[in-house]
Structure formats: C-alpha cells, structure tokens
Scaffold this motif. Structure first.
Motif, PDB file in Angstrom:
ATOM      1  N   LEU A 161     103.804 -49.797  39.752  1.00 55.39           N
ATOM      2  CA  LEU A 161     102.851 -48.886  39.127  1.00 55.39           C
ATOM      3  C   LEU A 161     101.770 -49.651  38.375  1.00 55.39           C
ATOM      4  CD1 LEU A 161     104.775 -45.875  37.504  1.00 55.39           C
ATOM      5  CD2 LEU A 161     103.240 -45.833  39.472  1.00 55.39           C
ATOM      6  N   GLN A 162     102.164 -50.745  37.769  1.00 52.75           N
ATOM      7  CA  GLN A 162     101.196 -51.543  37.013  1.00 52.75           C
ATOM      8  C   GLN A 162     100.065 -52.033  37.917  1.00 52.75           C
ATOM      9  OE1 GLN A 162     102.811 -55.072  35.059  1.00 52.75           O
ATOM     10  NE2 GLN A 162     101.587 -54.595  33.255  1.00 52.75           N
ATOM     11  N   ARG A 163     100.388 -52.338  39.160  1.00 49.89           N
ATOM     12  CA  ARG A 163      99.349 -52.728  40.119  1.00 49.89           C
ATOM     13  C   ARG A 163      98.366 -51.579  40.344  1.00 49.89           C
ATOM     14  NH1 ARG A 163     102.422 -55.541  45.258  1.00 49.89           N
ATOM     15  NH2 ARG A 163     103.795 -56.962  44.110  1.00 49.89           N
ATOM     16  N   GLY A 164      98.914 -50.368  40.435  1.00 55.49           N
ATOM     17  CA  GLY A 164      98.059 -49.205  40.617  1.00 55.49           C
ATOM     18  C   GLY A 164      97.130 -48.997  39.431  1.00 55.49           C
ATOM     19  N   VAL A 165      97.638 -49.237  38.227  1.00 59.03           N
ATOM     20  CA  VAL A 165      96.801 -49.131  37.029  1.00 59.03           C
ATOM     21  C   VAL A 165      95.650 -50.127  37.106  1.00 59.03           C
ATOM     22  CG1 VAL A 165      96.748 -49.520  34.535  1.00 59.03           C
ATOM     23  CG2 VAL A 165      98.601 -48.185  35.539  1.00 59.03           C
ATOM     24  N   SER A 166      95.944 -51.336  37.537  1.00 58.53           N
ATOM     25  CA  SER A 166      94.883 -52.355  37.654  1.00 58.53           C
ATOM     26  C   SER A 166      93.797 -51.903  38.625  1.00 58.53           C
ATOM     27  CB  SER A 166      95.484 -53.689  38.111  1.00 58.53           C
ATOM     28  OG  SER A 166      96.397 -54.182  37.151  1.00 58.53           O
ATOM     29  N   LYS A 167      94.197 -51.263  39.718  1.00 57.45           N
ATOM     30  CA  LYS A 167      93.205 -50.772  40.686  1.00 57.45           C
ATOM     31  C   LYS A 167      92.339 -49.674  40.076  1.00 57.45           C
ATOM     32  CE  LYS A 167      95.721 -51.793  44.975  1.00 57.45           C
ATOM     33  NZ  LYS A 167      96.337 -51.209  46.206  1.00 57.45           N
ATOM     34  N   LEU A 168      92.960 -48.740  39.368  1.00 57.62           N
ATOM     35  CA  LEU A 168      92.197 -47.649  38.782  1.00 57.62           C
ATOM     36  C   LEU A 168      91.296 -48.138  37.649  1.00 57.62           C
ATOM     37  CD1 LEU A 168      94.802 -44.717  38.734  1.00 57.62           C
ATOM     38  CD2 LEU A 168      93.046 -45.229  40.430  1.00 57.62           C
ATOM     39  N   LYS A 169      91.767 -49.114  36.876  1.00 61.72           N
ATOM     40  CA  LYS A 169      90.921 -49.669  35.819  1.00 61.72           C
ATOM     41  C   LYS A 169      89.701 -50.366  36.415  1.00 61.72           C
ATOM     42  CE  LYS A 169      92.725 -51.722  32.244  1.00 61.72           C
ATOM     43  NZ  LYS A 169      93.553 -52.615  31.403  1.00 61.72           N
ATOM     44  N   ALA A 170      89.874 -51.010  37.554  1.00 63.93           N
ATOM     45  CA  ALA A 170      88.745 -51.663  38.221  1.00 63.93           C
ATOM     46  C   ALA A 170      87.705 -50.645  38.681  1.00 63.93           C
ATOM     47  CB  ALA A 170      89.240 -52.482  39.407  1.00 63.93           C
ATOM     48  N   GLN A 171      88.150 -49.391  38.848  1.00 62.70           N
ATOM     49  CA  GLN A 171      87.237 -48.308  39.229  1.00 62.70           C
ATOM     50  C   GLN A 171      86.635 -47.603  38.018  1.00 62.70           C
ATOM     51  OE1 GLN A 171      89.449 -45.710  41.859  1.00 62.70           O
ATOM     52  NE2 GLN A 171      90.200 -47.418  43.092  1.00 62.70           N
ATOM     53  N   GLY A 172      86.946 -48.091  36.824  1.00 59.51           N
ATOM     54  CA  GLY A 172      86.364 -47.528  35.612  1.00 59.51           C
ATOM     55  C   GLY A 172      87.257 -46.614  34.811  1.00 59.51           C
ATOM     56  N   ARG A 173      88.522 -46.394  35.241  1.00 61.99           N
ATOM     57  CA  ARG A 173      89.422 -45.521  34.490  1.00 61.99           C
ATOM     58  C   ARG A 173      89.912 -46.225  33.233  1.00 61.99           C
ATOM     59  NH1 ARG A 173      91.806 -41.336  37.339  1.00 61.99           N
ATOM     60  NH2 ARG A 173      92.625 -40.783  35.291  1.00 61.99           N
ATOM     61  N   ASP A 439      95.840 -32.401  33.949  1.00 59.93           N
ATOM     62  CA  ASP A 439      95.241 -33.725  34.080  1.00 59.93           C
ATOM     63  C   ASP A 439      96.311 -34.787  34.269  1.00 59.93           C
ATOM     64  OD1 ASP A 439      92.607 -35.384  33.654  1.00 59.93           O
ATOM     65  OD2 ASP A 439      94.128 -36.386  32.429  1.00 59.93           O
ATOM     66  N   CYS A 440      97.431 -34.623  33.576  1.00 62.40           N
ATOM     67  CA  CYS A 440      98.502 -35.616  33.694  1.00 62.40           C
ATOM     68  C   CYS A 440      99.101 -35.624  35.098  1.00 62.40           C
ATOM     69  CB  CYS A 440      99.585 -35.347  32.656  1.00 62.40           C
ATOM     70  SG  CYS A 440     100.936 -36.541  32.733  1.00 62.40           S
ATOM     71  N   THR A 441      99.395 -34.450  35.642  1.00 66.27           N
ATOM     72  CA  THR A 441      99.986 -34.429  36.982  1.00 66.27           C
ATOM     73  C   THR A 441      99.019 -34.998  38.020  1.00 66.27           C
ATOM     74  OG1 THR A 441     101.242 -33.090  38.542  1.00 66.27           O
ATOM     75  CG2 THR A 441      99.297 -32.059  37.637  1.00 66.27           C
ATOM     76  N   ASP A 442      97.716 -34.724  37.847  1.00 66.50           N
ATOM     77  CA  ASP A 442      96.722 -35.283  38.771  1.00 66.50           C
ATOM     78  C   ASP A 442      96.651 -36.798  38.642  1.00 66.50           C
ATOM     79  OD1 ASP A 442      96.186 -32.682  39.517  1.00 66.50           O
ATOM     80  OD2 ASP A 442      94.365 -32.511  38.296  1.00 66.50           O
ATOM     81  N   THR A 443      96.659 -37.288  37.393  1.00 64.33           N
ATOM     82  CA  THR A 443      96.559 -38.731  37.162  1.00 64.33           C
ATOM     83  C   THR A 443      97.780 -39.465  37.691  1.00 64.33           C
ATOM     84  OG1 THR A 443      95.165 -38.415  35.206  1.00 64.33           O
ATOM     85  CG2 THR A 443      96.355 -40.494  35.367  1.00 64.33           C
ATOM     86  N   CYS A 444      98.974 -38.916  37.467  1.00 62.03           N
ATOM     87  CA  CYS A 444     100.197 -39.582  37.932  1.00 62.03           C
ATOM     88  C   CYS A 444     100.227 -39.677  39.454  1.00 62.03           C
ATOM     89  CB  CYS A 444     101.426 -38.832  37.419  1.00 62.03           C
ATOM     90  SG  CYS A 444     101.709 -38.999  35.645  1.00 62.03           S
ATOM     91  N   GLN A 445      99.829 -38.618  40.135  1.00 61.79           N
ATOM     92  CA  GLN A 445      99.801 -38.671  41.593  1.00 61.79           C
ATOM     93  C   GLN A 445      98.778 -39.688  42.095  1.00 61.79           C
ATOM     94  OE1 GLN A 445     100.265 -34.611  43.593  1.00 61.79           O
ATOM     95  NE2 GLN A 445      99.853 -33.992  41.477  1.00 61.79           N
ATOM     96  N   GLU A 446      97.626 -39.715  41.453  1.00 56.42           N
ATOM     97  CA  GLU A 446      96.602 -40.689  41.828  1.00 56.42           C
ATOM     98  C   GLU A 446      97.117 -42.110  41.633  1.00 56.42           C
ATOM     99  OE1 GLU A 446      91.920 -41.684  40.679  1.00 56.42           O
ATOM    100  OE2 GLU A 446      93.132 -40.400  39.378  1.00 56.42           O
ATOM    101  N   LEU A 447      97.836 -42.328  40.553  1.00 56.39           N
ATOM    102  CA  LEU A 447      98.345 -43.661  40.250  1.00 56.39           C
ATOM    103  C   LEU A 447      99.410 -44.089  41.251  1.00 56.39           C
ATOM    104  CD1 LEU A 447      98.654 -46.157  38.531  1.00 56.39           C
ATOM    105  CD2 LEU A 447     100.009 -44.817  36.889  1.00 56.39           C
ATOM    106  N   ILE A 448     100.330 -43.195  41.586  1.00 55.35           N
ATOM    107  CA  ILE A 448     101.376 -43.528  42.563  1.00 55.35           C
ATOM    108  C   ILE A 448     100.743 -43.939  43.897  1.00 55.35           C
ATOM    109  CG2 ILE A 448     103.249 -42.552  43.951  1.00 55.35           C
ATOM    110  CD1 ILE A 448     103.951 -40.838  41.446  1.00 55.35           C
ATOM    111  N   ALA A 450      97.657 -45.025  44.404  1.00 57.81           N
ATOM    112  CA  ALA A 450      96.904 -46.270  44.240  1.00 57.81           C
ATOM    113  C   ALA A 450      97.820 -47.480  44.273  1.00 57.81           C
ATOM    114  CB  ALA A 450      96.122 -46.243  42.930  1.00 57.81           C
ATOM    115  N   ALA A 451      99.088 -47.279  43.859  1.00 59.76           N
ATOM    116  CA  ALA A 451     100.060 -48.375  43.860  1.00 59.76           C
ATOM    117  C   ALA A 451     100.764 -48.528  45.199  1.00 59.76           C
ATOM    118  CB  ALA A 451     101.094 -48.134  42.763  1.00 59.76           C
TER     119      ALA A 451
END
Length: 542
Positions: A161-173, A439-448, A450-451
C-alpha cells in the motif's frame, strides 16, 4: 461501614484515572481510588494464549472456557443511528483492552482548544516515556514525533500500500503512510514489564503485560508510595455536596453495603458517558440540572470516531512464504495526512485509515472470509490461506460532527441494577459524516488499485447503514473552555461551578481530530493532576 477521609478521591481507574492516581500519590497526597469492577490478573482472569483449534470453534458454540474480559453491552439506552457502547468494569478499565495506539494531536488540532499544542507537548513526552511507546520518527507536521522505543515494521501487503501512496503523492495527492505507534514494549523499560512476544491479541487483554495498562504500571507504582487506598467492586451511587463543593461520595460494595469516602478534592474519570451520567444524576438545589451544569453543557458535544472497512487483495503475494505475522494485534500501519492543510470542499475535518494484513499465525484474517471464496475442502483451505497472505484491510476513522442531536442524557424510565437511571446515548449521523465516509471509500479503492491490488469489499454509495461508530472513543461531554457559560471545566480540568471537582477523562475534549484519544487523555489528566497538586501546596482549592 466507617467513613474514610482522604486528600483526593479518584473515581474510575481507566487511562485518565490511573495516571491521576499515580501523579497525586507520588506527590504525597493521600488518595482513594474507586473502581466499580474487580482487580484482574493477566493470563489468569483473562487471557488469549491457546491454540486456535482449542478456542475458535468452541467460542462460537458457547463452550469456550478460556477466561475473557467481560463487557456490559446493555447498560445504556440507544437512541438514533444504532449507537454502541460496551462497558468494562475492572481495575484498569478500557486500558486493559485498548490496542495501544499512541498518536499525538498536532498543532492544527489544538486550534479549536483553549490550550495549544506547546502546552500539552511536555505531558505527551512524559506519558510516552512512562508508558513505553514504540514508533518511528516520521517528521509529520500535524502528527508530531514522540519519545519512542524501536518501531515495529509494517507487514508485506501494507508495505505494498505504501507504494500506492507514493504513486498518488507523485500525482499531487496529499497523504502520508506510516507504521503505527503503540504503548507496547519492544525494549527493556523502567516499569519492568516484559517486552512483547508478538502474539497478536492485544485488544483481548495482554497475557504478559507488555502492553501498558493502568492496572500494570501507574496503579502499582502509586501503591508503592503508601499513599493509595484501593476500593474495588465499589460502585459510586451518590455524590454528596455541601454548598458549592463536593463533600463525599457514597458507594456500594460487592456485599451490597453502602459506605462513604470523604475527601478535599475529587477527580471524576469514569469515561465520557459515565462521567456525564453521574453529574446528571446528582441534581441539587444549587444545581437542579445536574452537578457542575450551570452551562447546560454536561452530556452535550458528544462525539466519537466512526467509519467502515475496505478490503483489498494483492494476488502476486498469495504464494509468499508463510511466517508468524501475529505482531502487535491486527493494525500495523496508518494512512494519514489527508486534508490537514487544505480542507475538502464537501466536508469539514479529516479522517485516517488504520491498515492491517498478515497471515496471523493461521487464524482467519477476515471473519466470514470463507463465504467470499468459492470451493470446498483442500481447495477452499488453499484459497483461504492465499487470501490471508495477500489481503489488506483498511479501517476508516473519522470524527462525527458535533450536533445538537448527539448527546448523553438519562433514561427517564429504566434504572440499572444499582437503582440509578441508565444513560441514553443519542447518535444521529450528519451529511458531513456521510460525505467524509464517501471520500474515504473512494480514496481507499483508488489506493489499492494504484498499489497493484484488487478491491474485494468496499461500500459504494455510502448510507448510514454502512457506518460503524467506535464505542471505545466517545469524548466531549464536559468540554474544556474559558467561558463558564459554554463549557464545564477550565483549562486545568477544574469545574467552573464546583472548585474541588476535577475531570480526568475524554469528556473534557474541546474538539476531536481523527486521531486515537488515549494518549491525549493520559497527557491531559497528568497535566490536570499537576495543577491539583500545586493547589494543595498553596492550600487553595478555589
């Protein structure tokens, strides 16, 4: 029974009451600690060390003889959107069954308080050092680092999951992903508690006392001073007042006998629900609407954490090597940092997401997961094992919006077994709560995704039925403030109305972020207790 006199009487032995007892007794004050439950011994009166095949089936069949912590779930009246609350009557209170999560509130969180982060930070440091908190230095702006023992790493799917966070942060999240911080020993400590052996059952009670509780650290140290008298199986039934001060409390012991404890000062630390209840129960001519309630705010401003679960799966991790991943309970990592600096346009506040995974010693990582998977026999067992290896569970934790429709009062018709009016917990979710959860359910699915994972379970169009209130995290019913017309206690936790009454639990919270409450309860109670000690030194309880 004879009446006994003390300097301070502390009612409630949970996180706040336990630390108050220690600070007051260590300062030389004669302290009475009153607890409605009994004193339990870890691994004797409660425990979890057993083989899964000795426990799991029997537990569901009702034949599990393993001693467990016993919760009362019918001691209140629920009103509204299915509020929950489970009461644990035992020395140490809910500190016996907490997960140990220790997160400091940050500078932004204290902007809505009458005190600032810098005023509480020294007490956070005292508490973390005293408790033995593990963690890593993460350098986050609104989740300050603390005094840590060596940290416990994330499990494999959480690191994915941490990898997915890195990808989303690179997109400005805006988000951060860190390993959790908990009051569980990973190194030797002055308390002499043993270091954790990672059996993974922290919330069911720690068999070996590696996890900090009021019962294994502050209360025994207070007893060693010779200044503490312990009253267990003692249910407070009445608060006795004289003019505008509390003179004594009455309690009923295990034999049904009534007695009094007289003191110069009193610290209520019964929980946000029970503290409000006892103040409301004890109306007098001076306080017709409940003690310390000239503001009308006792029981109001009730809030807790709420959320839902999203579950993902990483197929490429399914066949990874089996290992003991029990760890320190289930959740080892945290998604945080969302909306600290820039609010979301559709809701106020923010949330965090506690993340978990792991094979956990062969126990099923997801209750009822067999129903999610096809097959039977050996193939089904293989699928369950693979799912355990590759799954990740994401648990939202947001704060319900303070509302006039969410509060504690007294049930006019139902009494408890002591003849006292039961509390009623009113819960009504708001549009703000629903928007945050969506927003949380949308963000968690996006993160999964992305990872590189698949979403297995996630609520889609969120409704009230999808939300789960955290019955352990209620706060705010006697909130702190500088104006006696709109708050119950001052910045030192002292009642505006009753000068010898202090409150040492989560009910004093002036505002509530997404972070777990226990570390802040302990820090604030420590701070209040030091103020009370100083008042005794000056001979001034005004």
């Amino acid at each position: 029974m004879p009446q006994q006199k003390f300097d301070v009487c502390v009612i409630g032995s949970g996180p706040g009451g336990g630390i108050a007892t220690y600070v007051l007794a260590k300062a030389g004050l004669k302290v009475a600690l009153v607890e409605a439950g009994s004193q339990l011994k870890a691994a004797i009166d409660f425990g979890t060390h057993a083989w899964p095949y000795d426990v799991m089936d029997k537990r569901y069949l009702g034949n599990d003889n393993t001693p467990r912590l016993q919760f009362e779930s019918n001691h209140f009246t629920p009103v509204g959107d299915t509020p929950r609350h489970g009461q644990l009557r035992a020395l140490g209170g809910r500190s016996l069954c907490w997960a140990g999560h220790c997160l400091r509130f940050g500078p932004l969180d204290f902007q809505q308080w009458p005190i600032r982060y810098d005023e509480v930070a020294p007490y956070y440091s005292k508490a973390e050092t005293f408790m033995g908190v593990y963690g890593y230095k993460d350098g986050l702006s609104n989740l300050p680092d603390g005094e840590f023992q060596k940290g416990v790493p994330m499990r494999c799917p959480e690191a994915r999951l941490q990898r997915g966070v890195s990808k989303l942060k690179a997109q400005g999240r805006k988000m951060e992903f860190i390993a959790l911080r908990k009051a569980i020993l990973t190194e030797q400590h002055t308390s002499k508690r043993p270091t954790c052996h990672y059996c993974g059952q922290c919330m069911l009670g720690c068999d070996v006392d590696s996890k900090y509780t009021s019962a294994n650290t502050p209360i025994p140290l207070a007893m060693q001073t010779g200044n503490l008298t312990l009253f267990t199986n003692a249910m407070m039934t009445r608060i006795v007042t004289e003019a505008n001060k509390i003179k004594a409390i009455e309690y009923v012991n295990a034999k049904g006998q009534t007695a009094k404890i007289e003191a110069k000062a009193f610290v209520l630390a019964c929980s946000a629900i029970e503290t409000a209840r006892h103040l409301l129960l004890n109306s007098t001519r001076e306080f017709p609407h409940g003690l310390a309630n000239s503001s009308g705010q006792v029981g109001k401003n009730l809030t807790s954490h709420f959320g839902h679960y999203v579950i993902g799966y990483f197929p490429d991790l399914a066949k990874r090597e089996f290992g003991n991943e029990d760890g320190t309970d289930y959740f080892h990592s945290l998604l945080t940092g969302l909306y600290w600096d820039k609010p979301h346009p559709k809701f106020a506040g923010t949330y965090q997401v506690q993340c978990a995974s792991g094979l956990r010693g062969g126990r099923t990582p997801l209750p009822g997961q067999a129903n999610l998977l096809p097959g039977f026999g050996a193939k089904l067992k293989e699928r369950i094992r693979d799912f355990g290896a590759g799954h990740v569970t994401m648990n939202m934790q947001g704060t319900t919006q303070v509302s006039p429709r969410t509060f504690v009062d007294l049930d006019p018709a139902i009494n408890d077994r002591f003849g006292l009016r039961r509390p009623r917990i009113h819960l009504h979710y708001t549009a703000n709560d629903l928007a945050m959860a969506q927003d949380c359910t949308d963000t968690c699915q996006e993160l999964i995704r992305a990872a590189g994972g698949e979403v297995v379970i996630a609520p889609q169009n969120i409704t009230v039925q999808d939300l789960i209130i955290d019955s352990n995290h209620w706060v705010g019913t006697t909130r702190m403030g500088t104006d006696a017309k709109t708050s119950v206690v001052n910045v030192s936790g002292q009642s505006h109305d009753i000068p010898n009454l202090f409150i040492g639990d989560a009910s004093v919270f002036a505002a509530y972020p997404e972070k777990n409450p226990t570390l802040t309860i302990i820090a604030l109670s420590w701070r209040t207790s030091e103020h009370l000690v100083e008042k005794f030194r000056r001979g001034d309880l005004r």
